[in-house]
Design an enzyme around this catalytic site. Structure first.
Site, PDB file in Angstrom:
ATOM      1  N   ASN A  19       1.154  -1.087   0.032  1.00 43.63           N
ATOM      2  CA  ASN A  19       0.018   0.310  -0.445  1.00 43.63           C
ATOM      3  C   ASN A  19       0.729   1.109  -0.219  1.00 43.63           C
ATOM      4  O   ASN A  19       0.209   2.528  -0.923  1.00 43.63           O
ATOM      5  CB  ASN A  19      -0.761   0.253   1.310  1.00 43.63           C
ATOM      6  CG  ASN A  19      -0.269  -0.349   2.281  1.00 43.63           C
ATOM      7  OD1 ASN A  19       0.812  -0.570   2.349  1.00 43.63           O
ATOM      8  ND2 ASN A  19      -1.114   0.801   3.340  1.00 43.63           N
TER       9      ASN A  19
ATOM     10  N   ASN B  24      -3.005  -9.623   9.566  1.00 41.26           N
ATOM     11  CA  ASN B  24      -2.407 -10.033  11.079  1.00 41.26           C
ATOM     12  C   ASN B  24      -2.117 -11.204  10.923  1.00 41.26           C
ATOM     13  O   ASN B  24      -1.163 -11.939  11.260  1.00 41.26           O
ATOM     14  CB  ASN B  24      -3.635  -9.856  12.230  1.00 41.26           C
ATOM     15  CG  ASN B  24      -3.397  -7.958  12.161  1.00 41.26           C
ATOM     16  OD1 ASN B  24      -3.717  -7.284  11.986  1.00 41.26           O
ATOM     17  ND2 ASN B  24      -3.287  -8.311  13.571  1.00 41.26           N
TER      18      ASN B  24
ATOM     19  N   GLN C 247      -7.787  -6.992  -4.139  1.00 41.28           N
ATOM     20  CA  GLN C 247      -7.779  -6.796  -3.748  1.00 41.28           C
ATOM     21  C   GLN C 247      -9.825  -5.553  -4.044  1.00 41.28           C
ATOM     22  O   GLN C 247     -10.492  -5.928  -2.694  1.00 41.28           O
ATOM     23  CB  GLN C 247      -7.353  -5.568  -3.513  1.00 41.28           C
ATOM     24  CG  GLN C 247      -7.300  -4.329  -1.731  1.00 41.28           C
ATOM     25  CD  GLN C 247      -7.200  -5.579  -0.695  1.00 41.28           C
ATOM     26  OE1 GLN C 247      -6.621  -6.918  -0.387  1.00 41.28           O
ATOM     27  NE2 GLN C 247      -7.290  -4.475   0.233  1.00 41.28           N
TER      28      GLN C 247
ATOM     29  N   CYS D 109      -3.180   1.887   6.515  1.00 44.59           N
ATOM     30  CA  CYS D 109      -3.188   0.948   7.533  1.00 44.59           C
ATOM     31  C   CYS D 109      -4.427   2.315   8.800  1.00 44.59           C
ATOM     32  O   CYS D 109      -4.938   1.407   9.489  1.00 44.59           O
ATOM     33  CB  CYS D 109      -1.919   0.810   8.288  1.00 44.59           C
ATOM     34  SG  CYS D 109      -1.067   2.163   8.626  1.00 44.59           S
TER      35      CYS D 109
ATOM     36  N   GLU E  12       3.462  -4.183  12.718  1.00 42.45           N
ATOM     37  CA  GLU E  12       3.244  -2.901  11.895  1.00 42.45           C
ATOM     38  C   GLU E  12       1.565  -3.985  11.354  1.00 42.45           C
ATOM     39  O   GLU E  12       1.927  -4.169   9.822  1.00 42.45           O
ATOM     40  CB  GLU E  12       3.485  -2.198  11.704  1.00 42.45           C
ATOM     41  CG  GLU E  12       4.596  -1.025  12.245  1.00 42.45           C
ATOM     42  CD  GLU E  12       4.165  -0.571  13.636  1.00 42.45           C
ATOM     43  OE1 GLU E  12       2.902  -0.708  14.110  1.00 42.45           O
ATOM     44  OE2 GLU E  12       4.935  -0.310  14.114  1.00 42.45           O
TER      45      GLU E  12
ATOM     46  N   GLU F 283       8.032   1.943  15.341  1.00 43.96           N
ATOM     47  CA  GLU F 283       8.684   2.785  14.636  1.00 43.96           C
ATOM     48  C   GLU F 283       8.947   3.971  14.346  1.00 43.96           C
ATOM     49  O   GLU F 283       8.389   4.660  14.937  1.00 43.96           O
ATOM     50  CB  GLU F 283       7.939   2.461  13.095  1.00 43.96           C
ATOM     51  CG  GLU F 283       7.397   0.407  12.972  1.00 43.96           C
ATOM     52  CD  GLU F 283       7.460   0.424  11.660  1.00 43.96           C
ATOM     53  OE1 GLU F 283       6.798   0.463  10.903  1.00 43.96           O
ATOM     54  OE2 GLU F 283       8.428   0.024  10.839  1.00 43.96           O
TER      55      GLU F 283
END
Ligand code: NAD
Length: 482
Positions: free
Chosen positions: A149, A227, A328, A281, A247, A461
């Site tokens: 992404n 995940n 997607q 995200c 992440e 991060e």
């Protein structure tokens, strides 16, 4: 179609096997192809990384800083070319892709500055004539695995602190979007990065996963992605005591309280929900609105959604591009269908846009869902597309409860004119990133970034916090008495 090489051991490699890269605005056409590396190629990349680390850990921080600064300059100089390639492989608009390129340069510049600082401190020692300090030193070879992404920023967000601290890296970009990572590698290579310090693995997951993840030389694994994959990777490396940073997903909520500036809130929600076609995200995917302003806010949000112009990210005037792939797109459409089957109502969008020009691309119209309840899948499951679910509530307390009704905990926002509500929200929302009167997305390179709960792992991060992941602490006592 362009043929690209990948960087390993300071050389640009080809293989006999290729992976095609497709344009999601026109998925029938391959725009580039990259090497499909074998398991043996991956193991060689670790050989190179091991050699690169031996050189890089002894390279002065000032030289590291110089190389990273030069790489940042090259990214800025090449912004038009890189942005076009990012758009062609990922679908985001040219403006979004250019912004991503500049931010990747920012990451390199910021950590080029950080590289010049020592990391450590003097500490007292109870023994006489003894001076004790602790210092941070690199870990060794870091494996970075990144999603499609933000195909340039995500590698830059990881590589910049990784390299600044003196580590070597093996980078595995997403299969759909390898060109962006190769541009980053090209800039670092052209800037003078020593051979083997960065090695990029392009290949098919099934063929290379074992060689990629099981190599005994991996000191740390930093992963951004789903995940499902992240948790399985975490489990695979845990027994080997490999440090893991994840992440992962999000289900980010924005709360609109009755005293909010509603037009500003609607603009911010639309920006956070529909930029990059919702494939961020930190995208807002749940909007929790106090009931007295629910109708008015909804009307404003629908106006914002109606103003978006779908099209190829390269076309002038496009404000929302396609999703990254047909896979997607179909996954997002299935999520919308399930929400409707469970009782949600489509207030706008809800499917593929009409029209000849858009029919063959991977488009989904910006979608707003009403009549959503907290027992629906759409409330809990990440969609990763241009879809928001609205929920009316009767109080601030109900709003916070709804925000925290999620397995995720990445980002949340509140719109209010009350200082007290703003601070209470920041204290009570169980998320790593909290925004007041602004969007859930868009965090700067020096700001610590990462989620709570299933969205992340203990290591953040960005900013100086990122160095905790990429370094280990050594304590040194020096006795200088006779
Ligand atoms: P993904 O998990 O499918 O893939 C991520 C990366 O892992 C890709 O490079 C992929 O090739 C690789 N991979 C997949 N299986 C592997 C295996 N068995 N062994 C080794 N590597 C493997 O995720 P995606 O679909 O590319 O990205 C979308 C997801 O990323 C979303 O869930 C989104 O929330 C998440 N994301 C999170 C953040 C964040 O900072 N929290 C940022 C961006 C994206």
């Amino acid at each position: 179609m362009r043929t690209l090489e990948t960087l390993s051991g300071g050389k640009w490699l080809t293989t006999g096997d290729w992976i095609d890269v497709h344009d999601p605005a026109d998925p029938g056409t391959a725009v580039a192809r990259v090497p499909a590396m074998s398991a043996a190629d991956v193991t060689r990349a670790y050989d190179h990384a091991e050699q690169g680390f031996a050189v890089w850990r002894r390279t002065s921080p000032f030289e590291r800083s110089r190389i990273m600064t030069e790489a940042a300059r090259l990214l800025r100089e090449r912004v038009a070319e890189i942005a076009e390639d990012v758009t062609r492989e990922m679908g985001k608009t040219r403006a979004e892709a250019a912004g991503e390129t500049i931010k990747a340069a920012d990451f390199l510049e910021y950590y080029a500055g950080v590289a010049r600082q020592g990391y450590g401190a003097l500490v007292h020692d109870v023994r006489p004539d003894t001076r004790t300090s602790y210092q941070r030193e690199p870990l060794g070879v870091v494996l970075a695995i990144t999603p499609w992404n933000d195909p340039l920023i995500t590698p830059a967000r990881k590589l910049a602190p990784c390299l600044a601290a003196g580590n070597a890296a093996v980078l595995k970009p997403a299969t759909d979007t390898p060109q962006a990572a190769l541009h980053l590698a090209r800039a670092l290579d052209d800037a003078g990065l020593p051979a083997g310090v960065l090695n990029v693995v392009t290949g098919r997951g099934a063929q290379i996963s074992e060689a990629l993840v099981s190599d005994p030389r991996i000191a740390a694994l930093t992963f951004t992605g789903s995940n499902e994959v992240g948790e399985s990777l975490r489990a695979r490396v845990a027994a080997r005591n490999v440090r893991f940073q994840g992440e992962l997903g999000g289900k980010n909520a924005t709360v609109v309280l009755a005293d909010a500036d509603l037009p500003a809130a609607a603009k911010a929600v639309a920006a956070a929900a529909f930029a990059q076609a919702g494939q961020r995200c930190t995208a807002t995917s749940r909007v929790i609105v106090e009931r007295p302003v629910y109708e008015e806010f909804t009307a404003l949000l629908l106006t914002e959604a109606a103003a978006l112009r779908l099209g190829s990210g390269l076309a002038a005037g496009t404000t929302m591009g396609p999703l990254v792939s047909a896979r997607q797109r179909d996954s997002v459409l299935a999520d919308i269908e399930r929400a409707v089957a469970q009782g949600a109502s489509v207030l706008t969008g809800g499917g593929r846009p009409a029209g000849e020009e858009l029919s063959h691309g991977c488009y989904v119209s910006p979608t707003v869902l009403g009549a959503v309840t907290r027992d629906m899948d759409i409330w809990h499951q990440e969609v990763f597309g241009p879809v928001v679910a609205l929920l009316p509530v009767d109080s601030f307390e109900q709003a916070v409860t709804a925000v925290n009704d999620s397995a995720f905990g990445l980002a949340a926002a509140v719109f209010t004119r009350s200082l007290s509500a703003a601070h209470r929200f920041a204290d009570e929302a169980e998320c790593g990133q909290i925004a007041v009167n602004t969007t859930t997305s868009g965090w700067d390179v020096h700001q610590p970034f990462g989620g709570f709960r299933d969205s992340g792992s203990p290591f953040k991060e960005q900013g100086e916090e990122a160095l905790r992941f990429y370094t280990r602490v050594k304590t040194v006592a020096v006795h200088f008495g006779a």
